[in-house]
Enzyme design. Structure first.
Site, PDB file in Angstrom:
ATOM      1  N   SER A  64     -53.639  36.969  31.106  1.00 10.08           N
ATOM      2  CA  SER A  64     -54.007  37.640  29.903  1.00 10.08           C
ATOM      3  C   SER A  64     -55.521  37.507  29.841  1.00 10.08           C
ATOM      4  CB  SER A  64     -53.067  36.861  28.857  1.00 10.08           C
ATOM      5  OG  SER A  64     -54.130  37.347  27.579  1.00 10.08           O
ATOM      6  N   TYR A  77     -50.699  29.500  23.882  1.00 12.24           N
ATOM      7  CA  TYR A  77     -50.532  30.633  24.781  1.00 12.24           C
ATOM      8  C   TYR A  77     -51.941  30.543  25.687  1.00 12.24           C
ATOM      9  CZ  TYR A  77     -50.473  35.558  25.954  1.00 12.24           C
ATOM     10  OH  TYR A  77     -50.463  36.773  26.484  1.00 12.24           O
TER      11      TYR A  77
END
Length: 190
Positions: A64, A77
């Protein structure tokens, strides 16, 4: 393997997002995030690697842009995606010796259900997506870019325009991302 008799590409994509401020999260929240996002990816790689080595194929790791730049209230995250970036950087030269290519895929906001999954992994189909629609890339377009990068054996691909901007800022002007992060944290605190 049963259908084709070989495995040319494995896409290690396991993930959801635990969000919240440090004071509102527990060690268990961080463990749950890593169990899925990091160890889920590792399990996929370990399971596929023997067959991928036979075909001198490719492994794609779904990272990501959060692995490049972290935003306030996303530490579990972001940490998991930073870990995947480190994993890709470490195993690329190791696996290259056996002819295996590794592609790290680092998307920004893509149309998916990830933002409808809560911190415990529960899916909420009616949840509103907090990301403005103009920032979200169509799933088909993102998938085509990802598959093209894997087919070309690219080391890393940044998906989405805003993702490319964030990564460029992180590389060449990180103080801008830090200033934005301070403003986001201040706004969330008020």
């Amino acid at each position: 393997m049963r259908h084709w008799g070989k495995l040319d590409v494995a896409i290690a994509n396991a993930g959801f997002g635990v969000v919240g401020t440090l004071k509102k999260l527990s060690l268990e929240d961080y463990r749950r995030q890593f169990e899925t996002n990091v160890f889920g990816v590792l399990r996929t790689i370990y399971a596929a690697l023997p067959e991928i080595e036979k075909t001198k194929g490719s492994i794609a790791i779904m990272g990501s842009i959060s692995g490049w730049g972290a935003a306030p209230a996303t530490s579990p995250y972001a940490m998991s995606k930073f870990a995947l970036r480190a994993l890709a950087n470490c195993i690329t030269p190791e696996l290259q010796r056996s002819g295996v290519k590794v592609t790290l895929i680092s998307p920004g906001f893509v149309a998916s259900n990830i933002r409808r999954v809560d911190n415990r992994g529960g899916f909420h189909p009616r949840a509103r997506d907090p990301v403005p629609a103009w920032l979200v890339m169509d799933t088909g377009k993102a998938a085509r870019q990802m598959l093209r990068a894997i087919a070309r054996g690219q080391r890393e691909v940044i998906i989405t325009g805003h993702g490319k901007i964030l990564v460029a800022l992180e590389r060449f002007a990180p103080w801008i991302n830090r200033a934005i992060g301070r403003r986001m944290a201040a706004k969330a605190g008020s």
